[in-house]
Design an enzyme around this catalytic site. Structure first.
Site: not given
Ligand code: CP
Ligand code: NVA
Length: 307
Positions: A102, A129, A132, A224, A264, A292
């Site tokens: 990340r 991402h 995701q 988001d 998310c 996930r």
């Protein structure tokens, strides 16, 4: 040759297959089947930013597949500062079988992937991402069936999560309309790439500024945060500009009456979404969070060439 997952584009040829595999592996996990795909192997997880879902789902997922996961927190290795990306890549390749990263900067992500001898999985950076998106398309498939011709309406910031959804939607033939304030739209190159792909798959990709226009006929509504990790310095300005992009019941009711709501997470209740929408019966945000785990297990198995 090793395989990485940096962008959803890296899954262009098998995104649909990976979603199917994730459904299969989800069923196997629920049936209590033990899997030892990664027995004796180690996943190193490097985090430059905080995380709940990504950290926990990768660690539990890799453990469920028989391996061991190691967490490196934001203040531990300081990639590119304490040590060059090249050296970190070479050292970790001697210890780990796979690396999840990340990052703040997509350039470091790509550099790590270039020099590492083991697969690198993008656990979010400033560009995308992808994990995701895999979980999200799995969730949409569970709730909406075949995604071809269905409409995903993104409301808010043209950020990393949107970039991955635009590319994934284009690959899967799903229509994606993003409603973003002027000057806060998605990256032009990503939009151009999504449009190129959509000309082959029949998807329709649109960027608009009016959320009321963007949400019309949507099967899936997606929100988001207005302030992504790394954007905190402009928080006040962003909250002001994005206020009309809040998904509240008034706006949500303009989508199809069976539309689902997605986020998310982490959500900022009262900013990009109201409690009423987050907690309504058509909100699937916790299915997304669970997925996930299943999506990433399929991704790891596939890019390691094990399933
Ligand atoms: N959605 C997501 O990536 O959550 P975390 O930042 O908590 O990992
Ligand atoms: N766009 C958000 C997603 C968090 C999972 C961010 O980058 O902070």
């Amino acid at each position: 040759m090793k395989r990485d997952l940096i962008s959803v584009l890296d899954l262009r040829d098998d995104l649909e297959d990976i979603i199917k595999l994730a459904r299969t592996m989800k069923g196997e996990t629920k049936d209590g089947m033990e899997m030892e795909l990664f027995k004796g192997e180690t996943l190193v997880m490097i985090f430059e930013k905080p995380s709940l879902r990504t950290r926990v789902s990768f660690e539990i997922g890799f453990t469920q597949l028989g391996g061991t996961a190691l967490y490196l927190s934001p203040n531990e290795i300081s990639i590119g500062q304490r040590e060059s990306v090249y050296d970190v890549a070479k050292v970790l390749s001697r210890f780990a079988d796979m690396i999840m990263y990340r990052a703040f900067d997509n350039r470091n992500m790509r550099e790590l992937a270039k020099h590492a001898d083991v697969p690198i999985i993008n656990g979010l950076d400033d560009g995308e991402h992808p994990c995701q998106a895999v979980a999200d398309f799995l969730t949409m498939t569970e709730h909406k069936g075949d995604l071809k011709g269905k409409k995903l309406a993104w409301i808010g910031d043209g950020n990393n999560v949107l970039h991955s959804l635009l590319l994934g939607g284009a690959i899967l033939g799903m229509n994606v309309t993003a409603s973003c304030p002027e000057g806060y739209g998605p990256d032009q190159d990503i939009v151009a790439e999504a449009k190129r792909i959509s000309s082959e798959t029949g998807a329709v990709i649109q960027i608009v500024t009016d959320p009321t226009e963007g949400i019309a006929q949507a099967d899936v509504v997606y929100a988001d945060t207005f302030v992504s990790m790394g954007d905190e310095a402009k928080k006040e300005e962003r909250l002001r500009i994005f206020a009309p992009y809040q998904v509240n019941m008034e706006l949500f009711s303009r989508a199809r009456n069976n539309a689902i709501f997605m986020h998310c997470l982490p959500a900022h209740r009262g900013e990009e979404v109201t409690d009423e929408v987050m907690d309504c019966s058509r909100s699937v945000v916790f299915d997304q969070a669970e997925n996930r785990l299943h999506g990433q297990k399929a991704v790891m198995a596939r890019i390691a060439g094990k399933r």
